[in-house]
Design an enzyme around this catalytic site. Sequence first.
Site, PDB file in Angstrom:
ATOM      1  N   LYS A 132      52.930  33.863  45.509  1.00 52.90           N
ATOM      2  CA  LYS A 132      51.898  32.924  45.042  1.00 52.90           C
ATOM      3  C   LYS A 132      52.511  31.679  44.407  1.00 52.90           C
ATOM      4  CE  LYS A 132      47.920  35.797  45.098  1.00 52.90           C
ATOM      5  NZ  LYS A 132      46.632  36.180  44.613  1.00 52.90           N
ATOM      6  N   LYS A 215      48.497  39.653  55.504  1.00 56.24           N
ATOM      7  CA  LYS A 215      47.261  40.377  55.156  1.00 56.24           C
ATOM      8  C   LYS A 215      46.050  39.441  55.132  1.00 56.24           C
ATOM      9  CE  LYS A 215      46.813  40.235  50.193  1.00 56.24           C
ATOM     10  NZ  LYS A 215      46.002  40.754  49.149  1.00 56.24           N
ATOM     11  N   LYS A 218      41.688  36.149  50.680  1.00 56.37           N
ATOM     12  CA  LYS A 218      40.664  35.170  50.295  1.00 56.37           C
ATOM     13  C   LYS A 218      41.210  33.758  50.341  1.00 56.37           C
ATOM     14  CE  LYS A 218      38.843  38.058  46.574  1.00 56.37           C
ATOM     15  NZ  LYS A 218      40.045  38.357  45.756  1.00 56.37           N
TER      16      LYS A 218
END
Length: 353
Positions: A132, A215, A218
């Site tokens: 991230k 994966k 969102k």
Amino acid sequence: MDKALGDDGHRAVPPGERSELMKRIFSGVQPTGNLHLGNYLGAIRNWVQLQSDYECIFCIVDLHAITLPQDPDELRRHTREVTAAYVAAGIDPERCIIFNQSTVAGHSQLSWLLGCLTPLGWLNRMTQFKEKAGKHRENAGLGLYAYPVLMAADILLYKATHVPVGEDQKQHLELARDIAGAFNRRYDLAYFPLPEPQILGAATRVMSLRDGTSKMSKSDPSDYSRINMTDDADTVALKIRRAKTDPEPIPEDVEALEGRPEAANLVGIYGALANLSRAEVCRQYGGKGFADFKKDLSDLAVSVMGPIGAEMQRLVSEPGYVDDILRRGAERANEIAERHIKEVHDIIGLLRP
Ligand code: AQP
């Protein structure tokens, strides 16, 4: 062994606490928008099954969401939307505690206390921070770095014994166990139970429809990478039609999906939605091309997700009802949290004059 000592040699908790430690679940979803099929199959759907056997606490983890920038109005909207998703999926707000994290101060309080005994080396190993934070690590916020400590606090605040999550959260769960162990050792007490991860179901890692090696998420900039829980039937059909595949037909033998990540993902999603194993799906569709399979997959996805999405929309249009659920949940969560924070303060030696 001294009777007052637990199995690990540390002083045991008082007997009155034992019953509370038996079987309590904590889990959560971030209100970051675009709730998707992975969140449903990897997490929320499994929680519905667990509510009859465990005392369940399901959180909307808004403090985790703000580790990355969020628009305030969107954050409020997404918090209600995740609450609606829980209820629409079948989680009973009477039986379970449903609340948003920021309404229980104990999460932040315990996070600080646990952060004081978490070595930096443990946090440096967390792969999600590396993903991230990306290349601009120096500019990433302290909150993003300390995210796993807050997650440990979320779980330990309620002395949860089991934590049902998707596979991507396994490393954070292991850290939560390590932090619980560090606290117990430091104060020579078996105070926190070591929470058990529950990585359940056939779809512990649903992959992107555009890339079978990453994966479903969102935050993926492409909406075609995921099926959102609120997508209508046409959108679901379009996304599945456009989902990446390869030129080969579906194999009869499941082993032959090896090295075909996109094919394996679609077969896996079909299986999870139909409650079939991948091998059973391969037996049923072996030799067929993806065009027919995708048609059946969209019909199945619409039949399972359609009613949940419609109920979510209905609940979101009643913010008063959703807010009542969160308010009541926060009261119930605070009752447990405040008691445990007081105990932890006493153990650490923080004076409450
Ligand atoms: N693709 C997935 N397959 C199976 N389970 C998944 N989960 C998330 N993605 C998948 C599980 O959903 C729960 C809630 O996740 P979260 O909202 O806390 O955050 P996340 O894991 O970071 O999920 P996202 O959707 O990928 O969000 P972004 O893009 O913001 O990172 C967890 O139990 C998770 O395991």
